[in-house]
Scaffold this motif. Structure first.
Motif, PDB file in Angstrom:
ATOM      1  N   SER A 190       0.855  -1.183   0.000  1.00  0.00           N
ATOM      2  CA  SER A 190       0.000   0.000   0.000  1.00  0.00           C
ATOM      3  C   SER A 190       0.893   1.235   0.000  1.00  0.00           C
ATOM      4  O   SER A 190       2.116   1.146   0.121  1.00  0.00           O
ATOM      5  N   ALA A 191       0.272   2.395  -0.113  1.00  0.00           N
ATOM      6  CA  ALA A 191       1.041   3.633  -0.120  1.00  0.00           C
ATOM      7  C   ALA A 191       1.868   3.769   1.144  1.00  0.00           C
ATOM      8  O   ALA A 191       2.975   4.317   1.127  1.00  0.00           O
ATOM      9  N   ARG A 192       1.362   3.256   2.279  1.00  0.00           N
ATOM     10  CA  ARG A 192       2.069   3.406   3.557  1.00  0.00           C
ATOM     11  C   ARG A 192       3.025   2.262   3.843  1.00  0.00           C
ATOM     12  O   ARG A 192       3.942   2.405   4.652  1.00  0.00           O
ATOM     13  N   THR A 193       2.833   1.087   3.202  1.00  0.00           N
ATOM     14  CA  THR A 193       3.701  -0.053   3.511  1.00  0.00           C
ATOM     15  C   THR A 193       4.678  -0.374   2.387  1.00  0.00           C
ATOM     16  O   THR A 193       5.487  -1.293   2.535  1.00  0.00           O
ATOM     17  N   GLU A 194       4.626   0.364   1.294  1.00  0.00           N
ATOM     18  CA  GLU A 194       5.507   0.063   0.164  1.00  0.00           C
ATOM     19  C   GLU A 194       6.977   0.117   0.572  1.00  0.00           C
ATOM     20  O   GLU A 194       7.790  -0.696   0.129  1.00  0.00           O
ATOM     21  N   ARG A 195       7.325   1.066   1.435  1.00  0.00           N
ATOM     22  CA  ARG A 195       8.728   1.185   1.855  1.00  0.00           C
ATOM     23  C   ARG A 195       9.174  -0.036   2.654  1.00  0.00           C
ATOM     24  O   ARG A 195      10.374  -0.366   2.715  1.00  0.00           O
ATOM     25  N   LEU A 196       8.225  -0.737   3.291  1.00  0.00           N
ATOM     26  CA  LEU A 196       8.550  -1.953   4.028  1.00  0.00           C
ATOM     27  C   LEU A 196       8.630  -3.167   3.112  1.00  0.00           C
ATOM     28  O   LEU A 196       9.189  -4.193   3.486  1.00  0.00           O
ATOM     29  N   GLY A 197       8.042  -3.048   1.906  1.00  0.00           N
ATOM     30  CA  GLY A 197       7.995  -4.175   0.987  1.00  0.00           C
ATOM     31  C   GLY A 197       6.975  -5.221   1.372  1.00  0.00           C
ATOM     32  O   GLY A 197       7.053  -6.364   0.928  1.00  0.00           O
ATOM     33  N   THR A 198       6.010  -4.839   2.210  1.00  0.00           N
ATOM     34  CA  THR A 198       5.028  -5.798   2.710  1.00  0.00           C
ATOM     35  C   THR A 198       3.611  -5.271   2.501  1.00  0.00           C
ATOM     36  O   THR A 198       3.403  -4.106   2.199  1.00  0.00           O
ATOM     37  N   CYS A 199       2.634  -6.160   2.701  1.00  0.00           N
ATOM     38  CA  CYS A 199       1.232  -5.757   2.610  1.00  0.00           C
ATOM     39  C   CYS A 199       0.794  -5.095   3.916  1.00  0.00           C
ATOM     40  O   CYS A 199       0.208  -4.016   3.913  1.00  0.00           O
ATOM     41  N   LEU A 200       1.079  -5.753   5.032  1.00  0.00           N
ATOM     42  CA  LEU A 200       0.874  -5.221   6.371  1.00  0.00           C
ATOM     43  C   LEU A 200       2.233  -5.207   7.058  1.00  0.00           C
ATOM     44  O   LEU A 200       3.157  -5.913   6.630  1.00  0.00           O
ATOM     45  N   PRO A 201       2.425  -4.434   8.097  1.00  0.00           N
ATOM     46  CA  PRO A 201       3.738  -4.432   8.753  1.00  0.00           C
ATOM     47  C   PRO A 201       4.220  -5.826   9.139  1.00  0.00           C
ATOM     48  O   PRO A 201       5.406  -6.127   9.019  1.00  0.00           O
ATOM     49  N   ALA A 202       3.307  -6.689   9.593  1.00  0.00           N
ATOM     50  CA  ALA A 202       3.718  -8.020  10.057  1.00  0.00           C
ATOM     51  C   ALA A 202       3.637  -9.087   8.977  1.00  0.00           C
ATOM     52  O   ALA A 202       4.334 -10.105   9.050  1.00  0.00           O
ATOM     53  N   LEU A 203       2.774  -8.888   7.978  1.00  0.00           N
ATOM     54  CA  LEU A 203       2.490  -9.952   7.012  1.00  0.00           C
ATOM     55  C   LEU A 203       2.794  -9.505   5.582  1.00  0.00           C
ATOM     56  O   LEU A 203       2.504  -8.371   5.200  1.00  0.00           O
ATOM     57  N   THR A 204       3.335 -10.432   4.800  1.00  0.00           N
ATOM     58  CA  THR A 204       3.535 -10.199   3.376  1.00  0.00           C
ATOM     59  C   THR A 204       2.443 -10.914   2.595  1.00  0.00           C
ATOM     60  O   THR A 204       1.922 -11.952   3.010  1.00  0.00           O
ATOM     61  N   ALA A 280      -1.165 -18.700  -7.176  1.00  0.00           N
ATOM     62  CA  ALA A 280      -1.431 -18.842  -5.748  1.00  0.00           C
ATOM     63  C   ALA A 280      -1.253 -17.513  -5.040  1.00  0.00           C
ATOM     64  O   ALA A 280      -0.426 -16.679  -5.431  1.00  0.00           O
ATOM     65  N   LEU A 281      -2.042 -17.334  -4.015  1.00  0.00           N
ATOM     66  CA  LEU A 281      -1.881 -16.224  -3.071  1.00  0.00           C
ATOM     67  C   LEU A 281      -1.083 -16.774  -1.895  1.00  0.00           C
ATOM     68  O   LEU A 281      -1.417 -17.830  -1.353  1.00  0.00           O
ATOM     69  N   ILE A 282      -0.020 -16.083  -1.517  1.00  0.00           N
ATOM     70  CA  ILE A 282       0.838 -16.565  -0.438  1.00  0.00           C
ATOM     71  C   ILE A 282       0.975 -15.485   0.629  1.00  0.00           C
ATOM     72  O   ILE A 282       1.384 -14.355   0.334  1.00  0.00           O
ATOM     73  N   VAL A 283       0.610 -15.838   1.853  1.00  0.00           N
ATOM     74  CA  VAL A 283       0.771 -14.939   3.003  1.00  0.00           C
ATOM     75  C   VAL A 283       1.842 -15.522   3.914  1.00  0.00           C
ATOM     76  O   VAL A 283       1.816 -16.715   4.233  1.00  0.00           O
ATOM     77  N   GLN A 284       2.782 -14.683   4.303  1.00  0.00           N
ATOM     78  CA  GLN A 284       3.842 -15.092   5.224  1.00  0.00           C
ATOM     79  C   GLN A 284       3.909 -14.113   6.399  1.00  0.00           C
ATOM     80  O   GLN A 284       3.515 -12.951   6.265  1.00  0.00           O
ATOM     81  N   ASP A 285       4.441 -14.593   7.504  1.00  0.00           N
ATOM     82  CA  ASP A 285       4.758 -13.673   8.602  1.00  0.00           C
ATOM     83  C   ASP A 285       6.122 -13.025   8.336  1.00  0.00           C
ATOM     84  O   ASP A 285       6.890 -12.730   9.247  1.00  0.00           O
ATOM     85  N   GLY A 286       6.393 -12.784   7.059  1.00  0.00           N
ATOM     86  CA  GLY A 286       7.679 -12.262   6.635  1.00  0.00           C
ATOM     87  C   GLY A 286       7.942 -10.844   7.079  1.00  0.00           C
ATOM     88  O   GLY A 286       9.107 -10.446   7.220  1.00  0.00           O
ATOM     89  N   LEU A 288       7.583  -9.553   9.950  1.00  0.00           N
ATOM     90  CA  LEU A 288       8.311  -9.614  11.213  1.00  0.00           C
ATOM     91  C   LEU A 288       9.778  -9.957  10.979  1.00  0.00           C
ATOM     92  O   LEU A 288      10.684  -9.372  11.585  1.00  0.00           O
ATOM     93  N   HIS A 289      10.025 -10.920  10.076  1.00  0.00           N
ATOM     94  CA  HIS A 289      11.393 -11.372   9.842  1.00  0.00           C
ATOM     95  C   HIS A 289      12.199 -10.348   9.043  1.00  0.00           C
ATOM     96  O   HIS A 289      13.396 -10.165   9.297  1.00  0.00           O
ATOM     97  N   TYR A 290      11.570  -9.687   8.083  1.00  0.00           N
ATOM     98  CA  TYR A 290      12.293  -8.635   7.356  1.00  0.00           C
ATOM     99  C   TYR A 290      12.747  -7.547   8.333  1.00  0.00           C
ATOM    100  O   TYR A 290      13.884  -7.077   8.285  1.00  0.00           O
ATOM    101  N   TYR A 291      11.845  -7.155   9.215  1.00  0.00           N
ATOM    102  CA  TYR A 291      12.163  -6.084  10.153  1.00  0.00           C
ATOM    103  C   TYR A 291      13.255  -6.508  11.135  1.00  0.00           C
ATOM    104  O   TYR A 291      14.121  -5.705  11.520  1.00  0.00           O
ATOM    105  N   ALA A 292      13.219  -7.779  11.540  1.00  0.00           N
ATOM    106  CA  ALA A 292      14.206  -8.288  12.494  1.00  0.00           C
ATOM    107  C   ALA A 292      15.507  -8.731  11.821  1.00  0.00           C
ATOM    108  O   ALA A 292      16.435  -9.167  12.496  1.00  0.00           O
ATOM    109  N   ARG A 293      15.568  -8.647  10.485  1.00  0.00           N
ATOM    110  CA  ARG A 293      16.751  -9.086   9.708  1.00  0.00           C
ATOM    111  C   ARG A 293      16.989 -10.585   9.876  1.00  0.00           C
ATOM    112  O   ARG A 293      18.127 -11.062   9.918  1.00  0.00           O
ATOM    113  N   THR A 294      15.908 -11.374   9.940  1.00  0.00           N
ATOM    114  CA  THR A 294      16.037 -12.795  10.168  1.00  0.00           C
ATOM    115  C   THR A 294      15.318 -13.625   9.106  1.00  0.00           C
ATOM    116  O   THR A 294      14.969 -14.778   9.363  1.00  0.00           O
ATOM    117  N   MET A 295      15.084 -13.075   7.900  1.00  0.00           N
ATOM    118  CA  MET A 295      14.305 -13.796   6.897  1.00  0.00           C
ATOM    119  C   MET A 295      14.972 -15.115   6.515  1.00  0.00           C
ATOM    120  O   MET A 295      14.305 -16.120   6.331  1.00  0.00           O
TER     121      MET A 295
END
Length: 300
Positions: A190-204, A280-286, A288-295
């Motif tokens: 989204s416009a607000r999460t694009e910089r994170l590279g995710t759909c939601l802060p916690a989920l991709t 396929a639609l794929i949702v990950q808890d990514g 959290l891991h992107y932010y923590a540098r643990t992907m």
């Protein structure tokens, strides 16, 4: 001694470093998919709940994610206030309107939505409808917190319309793939999460396509993944050595750290139709891991 002091416990280091929990196994939620689409199923949720394996008192599909199907009969409504930081919805069948936070939004088959959690929502169905949704409710339940709804956090209601998605998918189908390209995938933001590279802060949220004769190379990552087959074609995933054929609108679970791939069988002739391309639609808890540098992404 105070009650607070009585609560104190002192754990030897060998126990603290060797915490054992039951592992999750790869699986396909086919029975839940069939129940959601059955004509006799009433309006309500069908949860993909592995809480018995995870040992939690709250419903969960993975430690940080919960997926559900939502069945809404024609002319009926489904009300929900989900204790999540955010919600990802995909409309698999039907059409209707969503009322929440003083706004009204029309939805139809193949639409997707990203919404802030914790807000009362009413889904009205103009025809028999089935939706799929994923949230981070288990993560909040584990921490014992509720979503903050006053400021909406970093999530704005975002509508991915079927027509817009279709145009993006056309470019994805024709994209040239390099030897190091992880897959034929489109990240939703989204416009607000694009910089994170995710759909939601916690989920991709990604849309993954596999053309006939192609495969997504065996790989692993520390994020767990929920794979919803939108178009099965002749595709199957191998997850932890277990082959799971794609079934339209069924959900596959890829546990964290498990090696997996997606392979679509070739078709005869040169003409490739959209129906031959697995999607396929794929949702990950990514998130959290992107932010923590643990992907921890790597090819097998």
């Amino acid at each position: 001694m105070t009650i607070e002091a009585e609560r104190a416990r002192y754990v030897p280091v060998e126990k603290g470093f060797n915490i054992m929990r039951a592992p999750l196994a790869p699986r396909a939620f086919v029975d839940e998919q069939r129940r959601a689409f059955a004509r006799e199923t009433p309006t309500g949720f069908v949860a993909l709940d592995l809480s018995a394996t995870l040992g939690t008192e709250h419903a969960a599909t993975t430690p940080f994610m919960l997926a559900r199907y939502a069945r809404i009969r024609r002319g009926e409504m489904l009300r929900a206030t989900l204790p999540a930081s955010g919600e990802i919805w995909a409309v698999l069948q039907g059409a209707g309107t969503l009322e929440r936070d003083g706004e009204r939004m029309a939805w139809q088959a193949d639409d997707m939505l990203a919404l802030p959690g914790g807000i009362a929502s009413t889904w009205h169905a103009d025809e028999d409808s089935v939706l799929w949704l994923a949230t981070d409710e288990p993560a909040l339940a584990f921490l014992g917190v509720r979503p903050e709804t006053a400021g909406r956090g970093a999530i704005d209601a975002t509508h991915y319309r079927a027509d817009d998605i279709g145009r993006e998918l056309r470019a994805l189908y024709e994209r040239t793939m390099g030897p190091d390209t992880p897959g034929r995938a489109l990240f939703m933001a989204s416009a607000r999460t694009e910089r994170l590279g995710t759909c939601l802060p916690a989920l991709t949220l990604t849309l993954n396509a596999v053309r006939p004769g192609e495969s997504q190379r065996p790989h692993r990552h520390n994020a767990a993944a929920l794979v919803l087959a939108l178009r099965e074609a002749r595709c199957a995933s191998t997850i932890g050595g277990q082959r799971l054929p794609w079934t339209q609108h069924a959900t596959l679970l890829t546990p964290a750290g498990v090696t997996h791939d997606h392979r679509n069988a070739p078709v005869a002739g040169d003409a490739v139709r959209d129906d031959d391309i697995a999607l396929a639609l794929i949702v990950q808890d990514g998130g959290l891991h992107y932010y923590a540098r643990t992907m921890g992404f790597s090819f097998a």
